[in-house]
Motif scaffolding. Structure first.
Motif, mmCIF file in Angstrom:
data_model
loop_
_atom_site.group_PDB
_atom_site.id
_atom_site.type_symbol
_atom_site.label_atom_id
_atom_site.label_comp_id
_atom_site.label_asym_id
_atom_site.label_seq_id
_atom_site.Cartn_x
_atom_site.Cartn_y
_atom_site.Cartn_z
ATOM 1 N N ASN A 22 -52.194 81.770 3.784
ATOM 2 C CA ASN A 22 -51.549 82.466 2.684
ATOM 3 C C ASN A 22 -51.414 83.926 3.090
ATOM 4 O OD1 ASN A 22 -50.802 83.794 0.400
ATOM 5 N ND2 ASN A 22 -52.536 83.118 -0.855
ATOM 6 N N LEU A 23 -50.186 84.330 3.411
ATOM 7 C CA LEU A 23 -49.982 85.675 3.952
ATOM 8 C C LEU A 23 -50.179 86.764 2.908
ATOM 9 C CD1 LEU A 23 -46.911 85.193 6.310
ATOM 10 C CD2 LEU A 23 -49.342 84.963 6.771
ATOM 11 N N ARG A 24 -50.343 86.349 1.651
ATOM 12 C CA ARG A 24 -50.523 87.364 0.623
ATOM 13 C C ARG A 24 -52.003 87.652 0.403
ATOM 14 N NH1 ARG A 24 -48.423 85.065 -3.904
ATOM 15 N NH2 ARG A 24 -48.076 87.054 -4.921
ATOM 16 N N ASP A 25 -52.847 86.986 1.201
ATOM 17 C CA ASP A 25 -54.280 87.206 1.087
ATOM 18 C C ASP A 25 -54.771 87.850 2.393
ATOM 19 O OD1 ASP A 25 -57.006 87.037 1.170
ATOM 20 O OD2 ASP A 25 -57.123 84.911 0.589
ATOM 21 N N PRO A 26 -55.107 89.148 2.357
ATOM 22 C CA PRO A 26 -55.452 89.866 3.588
ATOM 23 C C PRO A 26 -56.595 89.197 4.356
ATOM 24 C CG PRO A 26 -55.274 91.389 1.752
ATOM 25 C CD PRO A 26 -55.138 90.015 1.182
ATOM 26 N N ALA A 27 -57.566 88.619 3.641
ATOM 27 C CA ALA A 27 -58.695 87.990 4.328
ATOM 28 C C ALA A 27 -58.196 86.783 5.118
ATOM 29 C CB ALA A 27 -59.745 87.558 3.309
ATOM 30 N N GLU A 28 -57.284 86.032 4.518
ATOM 31 C CA GLU A 28 -56.783 84.850 5.195
ATOM 32 C C GLU A 28 -55.911 85.243 6.391
ATOM 33 O OE1 GLU A 28 -56.368 81.693 2.354
ATOM 34 O OE2 GLU A 28 -54.880 80.735 3.659
ATOM 35 N N VAL A 29 -55.178 86.346 6.252
ATOM 36 C CA VAL A 29 -54.372 86.832 7.369
ATOM 37 C C VAL A 29 -55.293 87.164 8.546
ATOM 38 C CG1 VAL A 29 -52.956 88.770 8.174
ATOM 39 C CG2 VAL A 29 -52.457 87.685 5.970
ATOM 40 N N GLU A 30 -56.410 87.800 8.232
ATOM 41 C CA GLU A 30 -57.352 88.162 9.284
ATOM 42 C C GLU A 30 -57.921 86.896 9.951
ATOM 43 O OE1 GLU A 30 -57.556 91.000 10.612
ATOM 44 O OE2 GLU A 30 -59.055 90.230 12.040
ATOM 45 N N HIS A 31 -58.236 85.898 9.156
ATOM 46 C CA HIS A 31 -58.706 84.630 9.717
ATOM 47 C C HIS A 31 -57.650 84.012 10.621
ATOM 48 C CE1 HIS A 31 -62.670 83.879 8.224
ATOM 49 N NE2 HIS A 31 -62.321 84.211 6.988
ATOM 50 N N ALA A 32 -56.400 84.090 10.185
ATOM 51 C CA ALA A 32 -55.322 83.508 10.984
ATOM 52 C C ALA A 32 -55.210 84.230 12.320
ATOM 53 C CB ALA A 32 -54.001 83.581 10.223
ATOM 54 N N ARG A 33 -55.338 85.569 12.282
ATOM 55 C CA ARG A 33 -55.300 86.335 13.531
ATOM 56 C C ARG A 33 -56.399 85.877 14.482
ATOM 57 N NH1 ARG A 33 -52.816 91.946 13.372
ATOM 58 N NH2 ARG A 33 -52.854 92.607 11.204
ATOM 59 N N GLN A 34 -57.596 85.714 13.917
ATOM 60 C CA GLN A 34 -58.719 85.327 14.769
ATOM 61 C C GLN A 34 -58.555 83.902 15.288
ATOM 62 O OE1 GLN A 34 -62.223 86.067 12.473
ATOM 63 N NE2 GLN A 34 -61.834 88.281 12.413
ATOM 64 N N ALA A 35 -58.107 83.019 14.420
ATOM 65 C CA ALA A 35 -57.967 81.619 14.830
ATOM 66 C C ALA A 35 -56.941 81.512 15.948
ATOM 67 C CB ALA A 35 -57.550 80.761 13.640
ATOM 68 N N THR A 36 -55.818 82.237 15.821
ATOM 69 C CA THR A 36 -54.790 82.128 16.862
ATOM 70 C C THR A 36 -55.305 82.737 18.173
ATOM 71 O OG1 THR A 36 -53.751 84.153 16.031
ATOM 72 C CG2 THR A 36 -52.844 82.063 15.258
#
Ligand SMILES: Cc1cc2nc3c(=O)[nH]c(=O)nc-3n(C[C@H](O)[C@H](O)[C@H](O)COP(=O)(O)OP(=O)(O)OC[C@H]3O[C@@H](n4cnc5c(N)ncnc54)[C@H](O)[C@@H]3O)c2cc1C
Ligand code: SF4
Ligand code: SF4
Lengths: 491, 443
Positions: free
Chosen positions: A395-409
């Motif tokens: 969910n790109l509107r959730d900064p925490a999830e964006v950060e998780h996505a960055r780390q996962a990738t």
């Protein structure tokens, strides 16, 4: 330097007003491609120029080099790396209207095209003559040949037909200073040459950092008469890997081998309930092509080889059934984004390539990465050459999830390196994967930087990509990229 | 309700910017600019909603969307590009007033039946004086303000289709000349009429503006064909513009007012179904009205289940009685965007055409590709609409058809203009007109 009003006027004088865009809304629409980075940060150009001929491209480059203005070539902007995004502002050179098919010469197995031609349009035209250009990216309906050459794109049939590289015979290239050269022997229609350094192959995969491609001489092949498909389902990932290896050992040569892991099987069936796939840890799709007799022979044999390992095997050479089975593979990309409401797919960590023998392990570890970051990841890919496409959902509107996505990738990229693979099998480096260049290439990166300097001493062509800039002592290429990003974010 | 708030933000986020809409957006395929394709427009609406763009330049990018839904149909992620554009337009109206898209047309004309009627009346008079020698069939060439290219619009009729009060048309075999002229003048008013056979069914006809004001001949054909199939047709008074042009311009206030009026007008009568013969109106009834909130929305959802496209009603609900008269003519069919991409109506009109004795049906290439009309789009972006239309006409002409048939009066108008401009010797007809012609051939 920036393109100010006076300079924009000068470009307009050279090309005509309609070909130079400068409105705020227009700049915003050229600030991204399909990359995750482009979703997070906007890189607006100062102007977009839409040339109609190699001569116009040369005029743009002369002016740009005189004023040291960054120029970023762009085809359809479908790449997932930020390759066509103007990190340093300046000009975006939109080549998509340079899209003529200049000559089809089937007797000499080649075509001459302009770079803006869309892949599917070219193949539709060639089909009339019974020929085709084999690399088959999922973005066929929108990506341009210029983008494909620059990224050395490929697709499912790379197992048998290879990548774009194998088909590029020669190129017309506008150099950063505006000079026009031909690679692959000017005026030649030969299918082979060993004359001189192979500049053609240097340009392939150079991602718009060395020159602007304005014409492409491409090798084409006669279309196979028939195609067939084998579907096999396995109750462990390992068994699917073994099946692929046995197929090759048995001297069988499918045109494509695709894998769907259980997340992808589920996604495809959720999205299109009429697609019926066996419940399994993994499903493999083998495509075979050739004469009708050959197709039957190969399909039966592959089914036989998979039999002892698989829980379920079926094959078909009936075009209708073929289409239905292939559909399962074709929809997963789209289906991935639909498995969970309120999230979207991010294009990052989406293209790792590992040795075939490591595919089962990679698939399992990717699921672990997803679990660790609390994200859904759907994985499918070209197991025939070890190229895996992971769809990370966030969910790109959730900064925490964006950060998780960055780390996962990032974790997925690191996994590829750990398993003896590479961060990108066919999509390219651009901005997204610049930070892995040093690790992947070591000293060889310095050689690449030297080549870049020889072509583009002022660093005006697609600057900021592929970690090509020579950086000050102590500063790493990824620091430089990070600086670029914060600079733009600040603006 | 148009997309807004949280739902809009999520819809925007779903766009992964893969660019697949570049393969189908008719406007993009002509202009080649990223501002003219769904992914660009969606990003601009995002900037607008986040307050990062004030919208000075925005009108161009948003007004140049045809609302054809091609992007939605193609999009792997299922993003409703057309709906996001509508939401953007609504935001623009909120912020900048209606002026940014031609205020007059929606509030002043389409929103007020009387004004539209008066304008058509005046125009009709003016034409008769100024263009007395132009043959009726060819339509007239008229320069609309701001358009450089002459544009063919139909010969404006003397009177709209709808009479002042509610009119009822009952099945009574073939319509004689007297009845026909009575039809146009609305002489047979009041419920129940002296039909020769008892009607099998009774429907309400929602005519829409284009049919009512510009193409009464289409409306008459619809009524005639339904009558011949044993259906009594009521044309309720007080129905008005469906509101889609206003909604398309972002003027939600007017659109909602028109919706309420239509729901009211159509619920005054008992009937089996509501028939619509315009693809645009159909979208309003099937998609926009049911999405409304509150009691109005509830009422709209109830009624929407009874709304049918003319071709759907004939094939799915009625036992269609094919005409017995032979019509020796080659025809092709253009799928209106709002039919094919919005409602999946594709087989129905073809089935009806193929049932006409003597008629030769030839499918054209890209039958479902937009004709470029899109209501006000073609008025304010005429040059671009022409380019999109030329491709359509080329495909139609290649079939050698004598008539290009379609299911929407808007497409009829734009196709007629294109055929005329390209000097293709074929007519643009509504499906109902072709069926009526065949019935009239019956002995
Ligand atoms: C849904 C989807 C599926 C995809 N599937 C595949 C796949 O199966 N296989 C695959 O390999 N890729 C795939 N891609 C990635 C992408 O489509 C390809 O890399 C494609 O070739 C890019 O083409 P483009 O015209 O969009 O290039 P762009 O994104 O516009 O540009 C790509 C790069 O090429 C440079 N460039 C473009 N044109 C020129 C030119 N004329 N001269 C010099 N430099 C130029 C740009 O500067 C940039 O660095 C997919 C992408 C999407 C969105
Ligand atoms: S609207 Fe759909 S098709 Fe177009 S770029 Fe967005 S996701 Fe892709
Ligand atoms: S609705 Fe039609 S015109 Fe509008 S963006 Fe989508 S495809 Fe383009």
């Amino acid at each position: 330097m920036k393109v100010d009003g006076a300079l924009a006027l000068e470009f307009q004088k050279q090309l005509g007003a309609g070909k130079v865009l400068t409105k705020e809304t227009e700049m915003a629409c050229y600030a991204f491609d399909s990359s995750f980075l482009g979703q997070l940060t906007e890189y607006r150009p100062d102007a977009v120029v839409k040339p109609d001929s190699a001569g116009e491209v040369a005029a743009v480059m002369r002016l740009a080099s005189r004023h040291r203005i960054p120029v970023t070539p762009r085809g359809a902007g479908t790449a997932q790396t930020g390759g066509a995004v103007p990190v340093r502002g300046g000009i975006v050179l939109d080549l998509s209207s340079l899209n003529r098919i200049i000559e089809v010469d089937t007797d000499n197995l080649q075509v001459l095209v302009e770079p803006g031609i869309v892949h599917a349009d070219l193949n539709a035209h060639l089909a009339r003559f019974g020929f085709f250009f084999p690399p088959d990216p999922g973005s066929s309906r929108m990506c341009t040949l210029g983008g494909m050459v620059s990224n050395n794109s490929s697709g499912m049939r790379a197992v048998k037909y290879g990548t774009t590289r194998q088909y590029v015979l020669g190129l017309e290239v506008v150099l950063p200073g505006g000079e026009i050269i031909w690679t692959g022997v000017k005026g030649s229609k030969a299918l082979k040459t060993v004359s001189g350094y192979d500049l053609t192959q240097l340009m392939v995969g150079s991602e718009g950092t060395l020159g602007i491609i304005t014409k492409i001489r491409l090798k084409i092949l006669p279309m196979p008469e028939k195609r067939g498909l084998v579907l096999a389902a396995f109750d462990t990932l390992e068994k699917s890997g073994e099946a692929v290896i046995s197929v090759f050992r048995n001297r069988l040569f499918p045109s494509a081998i695709e894998i769907l892991d259980k997340t992808a099987i589920r996604a495809a069936m959720l999205y299109k309930p009429d697609i019926v796939l066996p419940q399994a840890e993994a499903a493999l799709l083998f495509e075979v092509d050739g004469s009708p007799a050959d197709v039957v022979y190969q399909a039966e044999k592959i089914a036989g080889v998979c039999g002892p390992l698989a829980g379920h095997v079926e094959w078909t050479d009936d075009p209708v059934k073929f289409g239905k089975l292939w559909q399962a593979r074709q929809v997963v990309g789209a289906a991935a984004a639909r498995v969970k409401p309120g999230v979207t797919r991010v294009y990052d960590g989406e293209d790792i390539c590992v040795p075939i023998t490591k595919v089962p392990q990679a698939l399992r570890r990717i699921q672990e990465i997803g679990a660790r970051h609390g994200l859904t990841i759907v994985t499918y890919g070209h197991i025939g050459d070890g190229n895996l496409h992971s769809a990370v959902m966030a969910n790109l509107r959730d900064p925490a999830e964006v950060e998780h996505a960055r780390q996962a990738t990032d974790d997925i990229h690191r996994l590829a390196l750990e398993l003896g693979g590479t961060t990108t099998g066919e999509h390219g480096v651009g901005l997204t994967r610049a930070k892995y260049m040093e690790e992947e290439h070591g000293l060889a990166l310095e050689v690449m930087r030297g080549i870049k300097k020889a072509f583009d001493p002022d660093n005006i062509l697609n600057p900021g990509k592929m970690a090509l800039e020579t950086v000050a002592m102590g500063e790493t290429a990824s620091d430089k990229t990070a600086q670029d990003k914060t600079a733009v974010e600040r603006e | 309700m148009a997309l807004s708030g949280e739902a809009l933000a999520v819809e925007i986020m779903k766009c992964v910017r893969c660019g697949q809409c570049r393969a189908v957006c008719p406007v993009f395929l002509e202009s080649g600019a990223e501002t003219d394709v769904a992914r660009g427009r969606i990003f601009l609406v995002k900037l607008l909603m986040e307050g990062r763009l004030d919208g000075k330049d925005l009108d161009g990018a948003l007004s140049r969307c045809l609302g054809c839904k091609s992007c939605f149909q193609e999009c792997p992620s299922g993003v409703k590009g057309d709906q996001i554009v509508l939401a953007g337009r609504a935001e623009m109206v909120l912020r900048h007033g209606l002026g940014w898209m031609k205020r007059g047309l929606y509030r002043g004309v389409l929103g007020r039946p009387k004004v539209f009627g008066a304008m058509v009346g005046l125009g009709s008079l003016a034409q008769r004086v100024a263009l007395a020698r132009v043959p009726r069939d060819s339509g007239i060439r008229l320069r609309l303000p701001g358009n450089r290219v002459p544009r063919t619009i139909p010969w404006l009729p003397r009177r709209p289709l709808r009479p002042k009060g509610t009119a009822t048309y009952s099945p009574g075999g073939e319509l004689d000349q007297e009845t026909r002229s009575a039809l146009t003048q609305g002489a047979r008013m009041g419920p129940g009429a002296e039909g020769k056979t008892a009607p099998r069914r009774r429907v309400l006809y929602f005519t829409g503006c284009l049919t009512n004001y510009l193409y009464p001949r289409i409306g008459r054909a619809v009524i005639d064909v339904l009558n011949r199939n044993g259906v009594e047709v009521i044309v309720p008074a007080d129905q008005t513009c469906c509101g889609l042009p206003a909604r398309g311009a972002g003027d939600l206030e007017t659109a909602d007012r028109l919706m309420a009026a239509n729901l009211e007008a159509m619920s005054r009568y008992e009937a089996d179904a509501i028939i619509v013969s315009c693809a645009t109106c159909l979208t309003s009834w099937k998609e926009d009205y049911p999405a409304a909130g509150g009691t109005l929305g509830e009422r709209a959802r109830d009624m929407a289940a009874k709304v049918y496209d003319f071709s759907q009603y004939l094939t799915e609900v009625l036992e269609f009685q094919p005409p017995e008269g032979a019509l020796a003519m080659r025809v092709t069919y253009h799928d209106p965007c709002h039919h094919f991409k919005g409602m999946q109506i594709k087989k129905e009109p073809r089935k009806l055409l193929k049932a006409v004795p003597g008629l030769e049906f030839k499918e054209m290439a890209e039958a479902e590709r937009c004709c470029g009309f899109a209501g006000s789009f073609s008025v304010w972006n005429y040059d671009l609409a022409v380019k999109i239309n030329d491709r359509k006409i080329k495909n139609a002409a290649a079939t050698g058809a004598e008539a290009v048939v379609t299911g929407c009066p808007g497409c009829v108008m734009h196709l007629a203009d294109g055929l005329n401009r390209n000097q293709v010797p074929a007519r643009a007809l509504h499906l109902a007109e072709v069926l009526e012609m065949a019935y009239q051939k019956e002995k």
